[in-house]
Design an enzyme around this catalytic site. Structure first.
Site, PDB file in Angstrom:
ATOM      1  N   GLU A  65     -67.933  17.455  41.851  1.00  0.00           N
ATOM      2  CA  GLU A  65     -67.280  16.153  41.962  1.00  0.00           C
ATOM      3  C   GLU A  65     -66.718  15.802  40.591  1.00  0.00           C
ATOM      4  O   GLU A  65     -67.471  15.690  39.617  1.00  0.00           O
ATOM      5  CB  GLU A  65     -68.264  15.065  42.416  1.00  0.00           C
ATOM      6  CG  GLU A  65     -67.592  13.691  42.387  1.00  0.00           C
ATOM      7  CD  GLU A  65     -68.393  12.567  43.011  1.00  0.00           C
ATOM      8  OE1 GLU A  65     -69.619  12.715  43.183  1.00  0.00           O
ATOM      9  OE2 GLU A  65     -67.769  11.532  43.327  1.00  0.00           O
ATOM     10  N   GLU A 109     -76.717  10.032  47.098  1.00  0.00           N
ATOM     11  CA  GLU A 109     -76.607   9.654  45.682  1.00  0.00           C
ATOM     12  C   GLU A 109     -77.565   8.520  45.336  1.00  0.00           C
ATOM     13  O   GLU A 109     -77.831   8.282  44.165  1.00  0.00           O
ATOM     14  CB  GLU A 109     -75.160   9.295  45.318  1.00  0.00           C
ATOM     15  CG  GLU A 109     -74.682   7.990  45.886  1.00  0.00           C
ATOM     16  CD  GLU A 109     -73.236   7.690  45.518  1.00  0.00           C
ATOM     17  OE1 GLU A 109     -72.349   8.323  46.110  1.00  0.00           O
ATOM     18  OE2 GLU A 109     -72.998   6.839  44.663  1.00  0.00           O
ATOM     19  N   LYS A 139     -61.883   5.990  48.424  1.00  0.00           N
ATOM     20  CA  LYS A 139     -62.845   4.916  48.631  1.00  0.00           C
ATOM     21  C   LYS A 139     -62.455   4.119  49.867  1.00  0.00           C
ATOM     22  O   LYS A 139     -61.297   3.688  49.992  1.00  0.00           O
ATOM     23  CB  LYS A 139     -62.878   3.999  47.402  1.00  0.00           C
ATOM     24  CG  LYS A 139     -63.515   4.661  46.197  1.00  0.00           C
ATOM     25  CD  LYS A 139     -64.995   4.904  46.418  1.00  0.00           C
ATOM     26  CE  LYS A 139     -65.630   5.666  45.290  1.00  0.00           C
ATOM     27  NZ  LYS A 139     -67.055   5.956  45.522  1.00  0.00           N
ATOM     28  N   HIS A 152     -73.669  14.809  43.555  1.00  0.00           N
ATOM     29  CA  HIS A 152     -72.933  13.627  43.106  1.00  0.00           C
ATOM     30  C   HIS A 152     -72.825  13.697  41.581  1.00  0.00           C
ATOM     31  O   HIS A 152     -73.760  14.121  40.908  1.00  0.00           O
ATOM     32  CB  HIS A 152     -73.706  12.374  43.519  1.00  0.00           C
ATOM     33  CG  HIS A 152     -73.114  11.090  43.041  1.00  0.00           C
ATOM     34  ND1 HIS A 152     -73.578  10.420  41.924  1.00  0.00           N
ATOM     35  CD2 HIS A 152     -72.095  10.349  43.522  1.00  0.00           C
ATOM     36  CE1 HIS A 152     -72.864   9.318  41.757  1.00  0.00           C
ATOM     37  NE2 HIS A 152     -71.958   9.239  42.709  1.00  0.00           N
ATOM     38  N   ASP A 168     -77.793  13.296  42.775  1.00  0.00           N
ATOM     39  CA  ASP A 168     -77.204  13.187  41.437  1.00  0.00           C
ATOM     40  C   ASP A 168     -78.229  13.714  40.443  1.00  0.00           C
ATOM     41  O   ASP A 168     -79.355  13.204  40.380  1.00  0.00           O
ATOM     42  CB  ASP A 168     -76.847  11.723  41.130  1.00  0.00           C
ATOM     43  CG  ASP A 168     -76.026  11.607  39.858  1.00  0.00           C
ATOM     44  OD1 ASP A 168     -76.441  12.182  38.821  1.00  0.00           O
ATOM     45  OD2 ASP A 168     -74.971  10.958  39.884  1.00  0.00           O
ATOM     46  N   GLU A 180     -68.816   9.817  53.493  1.00  0.00           N
ATOM     47  CA  GLU A 180     -69.921   9.670  52.522  1.00  0.00           C
ATOM     48  C   GLU A 180     -70.504   8.263  52.563  1.00  0.00           C
ATOM     49  O   GLU A 180     -69.749   7.286  52.601  1.00  0.00           O
ATOM     50  CB  GLU A 180     -69.366   9.987  51.134  1.00  0.00           C
ATOM     51  CG  GLU A 180     -70.337   9.856  49.987  1.00  0.00           C
ATOM     52  CD  GLU A 180     -69.750  10.447  48.703  1.00  0.00           C
ATOM     53  OE1 GLU A 180     -68.967  11.434  48.779  1.00  0.00           O
ATOM     54  OE2 GLU A 180     -70.050   9.929  47.614  1.00  0.00           O
ATOM     55  N   ASP A 198     -65.409   7.774  51.258  1.00  0.00           N
ATOM     56  CA  ASP A 198     -66.695   7.302  50.732  1.00  0.00           C
ATOM     57  C   ASP A 198     -66.764   5.788  50.890  1.00  0.00           C
ATOM     58  O   ASP A 198     -65.972   5.062  50.279  1.00  0.00           O
ATOM     59  CB  ASP A 198     -66.783   7.686  49.244  1.00  0.00           C
ATOM     60  CG  ASP A 198     -68.103   7.288  48.611  1.00  0.00           C
ATOM     61  OD1 ASP A 198     -68.972   6.726  49.310  1.00  0.00           O
ATOM     62  OD2 ASP A 198     -68.264   7.554  47.402  1.00  0.00           O
TER      63      ASP A 198
HETATM   64 CA    CA Z   1     -70.235   8.132  46.397  1.00  0.00          CA
END
Ligand code: CA
Length: 378
Positions: A330, A246, A166, A296, A269, A220, A194
Site C-alpha cells: 500500500e 487495520e 475513499k 496496511h 498494519d 475495505e 475503502d
Molecule cells: Ca484503510
C-alpha cells in the site's frame, strides 16, 4: 550488546491543502518514530501508527523496561512487554507502541547480523512488489467525480496498476465517484474502495451492490471493526472481496477474525498490530485459513521499509503457480512532508513496482536533520 535508550520522536508537518476521508479532515501529518540505541553503537528505528501524543508516552514506558537488555532477543522482549501490560493493553495504543519498538529491534538485529531483515525469515521470496496507490481523498473545493478522476489518471500515468478510492460519503455520492474513477483509469487498472467503517451492514450491502458491476478489487472496512457478524454478512451478500484489519491487533485479534470467516483480505498494519514479530505470525496464520494478506501502510519511510521487509517473504496471494501473484505494497500518495524527508534516500515505486531494500536491517538511513526540522513543538 545492551540497549541503552529507547526514544520516541514526535514529528509533525502542516499540509498545503487539507483532505478528508469518511471520518475526518487532515490538515497536518504526524509521526511517532522510535529510536533504540545500544552500547555497541548500533541504532534501530521503528514507527508507531496511531496518535503520537498517546503512543509517545507509551513507548517511553515500555522502553524503560528494555534498558540494559539484549536487543537481539526480539521475541523474548515482545512476550515480556505484552505480558507486562496484558491486563490493560491487548489492543490499541499499547500495542502500537510495542509495534514501533519491535520494528526497531528487528532493525538492530539485521544490522548486528549483517543482513536485511527478510534474510532472517529465509527470504527473499521476491526482489520487488507491485504497489497500489492510496489517495483519492476529498478536498475542500471542487467537484469530486472530476478531481478524483483526474487524480486517478495521474496515478495510472505514473505507472500504478491499481488505485484505492475513499468512500463513505453517502451511497449515491460514492457511486458517482467510483464510476468517474473507473472510467478515468480504464478496464486494465484495479480499483479498490475503502469506507473506513463509515457504514452499517444495510448501507454497505446497498453500496456494494451498486459497485459490483465496476469489478472492484476489494471493499475495505465497510463496517465498524467490532462488527464481526457484519463482515460475515457482507462476505455472504457481495461478490466483492471484503478487506479489513487495520484496526485489529495481535495474533489473538486476527485469530478471531479468521475463525469467524470475516475477511477475504487481512490488512494488519505492522506499525500497529504488533510489529514485524507479530504480523509475521498473523500472516502465517492467515495462510492456514486461506486468507490473503496485504498489509496496511500509512506512515513514513520507516513504515514503508518495514512493510517491504515483510512483503519480501509473504506468500503469493493465491497458492504458488506458474503465474505469480505477489502481495501488494500500500503506497500512500497523499501529501506527507515527512514521508521521504526522514530518509537519506527515498523509497518509492517506479512504474508501479518497488524494490525490496537490500541494506542491513530495514535497509534505510535516517536523516537526523529532518528529525530536528519536523520535531513537534520545536
Ligand atoms: Ca484503510
Amino acid at each position: 550488546m545492551k540497549i541503552t535508550r529507547v526514544t520516541p520522536h514526535h514529528l509533525s508537518a502542516r499540509l498545503s491543502q487539507p483532505f478528508a476521508y469518511s471520518r475526518s479532515w487532515y490538515d497536518r501529518r504526524e509521526a511517532l518514530l522510535v529510536e533504540v540505541e545500544t552500547d555497541a553503537g548500533l541504532i534501530g528505528w521503528g514507527e508507531c501508527y496511531g496518535p503520537p501524543r498517546l503512543t509517545g508516552p507509551a513507548v517511553a514506558v515500555l522502553g524503560e523496561r528494555l534498558e540494559g537488555a539484549d536487543p537481539l532477543a526480539v521475541e523474548a522482549h515482545w512476550r515480556t512487554l505484552y505480558a507486562a501490560f496484558r491486563d490493560h493493553g491487548q489492543k490499541g495504543v499499547l500495542i502500537e507502541a510495542l509495534s514501533g519498538i519491535d520494528i526497531a529491534l528487528w532493525d538492530i538485529r539485521g544490522k548486528a547480523l549483517g543482513v536485511p531483515i527478510h534474510r532472517l525469515w529465509g527470504g527473499p521470496v521476491r526482489q520487488s512488489v507491485p504497489a497500489y496507490a492510496t489517495g483519492l481523498y476529498r478536498r475542500r473545493e471542487g467537484d469530486p467525480p472530476r478531481y478524483l478522476a483526474e487524480e486517478a489518471a495521474g496515478y495510472v500515468a505514473s505507472g500504478f496498476r491499481a488505485v484505492k478510492l475513499k468512500v463513505g460519503f453517502g451511497i449515491e455520492d460514492d457511486l458517482a465517484a467510483a464510476r468517474a474513477v473507473c472510467e478515468a483509469i480504464g478496464p486494465d487498472i484495479g480499483l479498490m474502495v475503502d469506507a473506513n467503517h463509515a457504514y452499517d451492514v444495510v448501507a454497505a450491502i446497498r453500496l456494494g451492490r451498486g459497485l459490483e458491476p465496476l469489478d472492484i478489487g476489494w471493499f475495505e472496512e465497510p463496517v465498524p471493526p467490532e462488527d464481526i457478524a457484519g463482515y460475515q454478512r457482507l462476505r455472504a451478500a457481495l461478490s466483492i472481496p471484503i478487506a479489513g484489519g487495520e484496526c485489529e491487533y495481535t495474533r489473538h485479534g486476527f485469530r478471531a477474525l479468521f475463525v469467524a470467516g470475516a475477511l477475504d483480505i487481512a490488512q494488519p498494519d505492522i506499525c500497529a498490530a504488533g510489529g514485524l514479530t507479530e504480523v509475521k505470525k498473523i500472516a502465517d496464520m492467515a495462510e492456514a485459513f486461506g486468507v490473503r494478506v496485504i498489509p496496511h501502510c500509512w506512515g513514513t519511510g520507516i513504515a514503508i521499509a518495514a512493510a517491504l521487509q515483510l512483503l519480501a517473504v509473504l506468500p503469493p496471494l493465491t497458492p504458488p503457480a506458474l503465474a505469480d501473484s505477489p502481495p501488494w505494497l500500500e503506497f500512500d500518495c497523499t501529501e506527507h512532508p515527512l514521508r521521504q524527508a526522514i530518509l537519506t534516500a527515498p523509497l518509492r515505486p517506479e512504474g508501479g513496482v518497488i524494490r525490496i531494500p537490500e541494506g542491513l536491517g530495514l535497509g534505510i538511513e535516517i536523516d537526523r536533520a529532518a528529525l530536528a526540522r519536523f520535531r513537534e513543538g520545536r
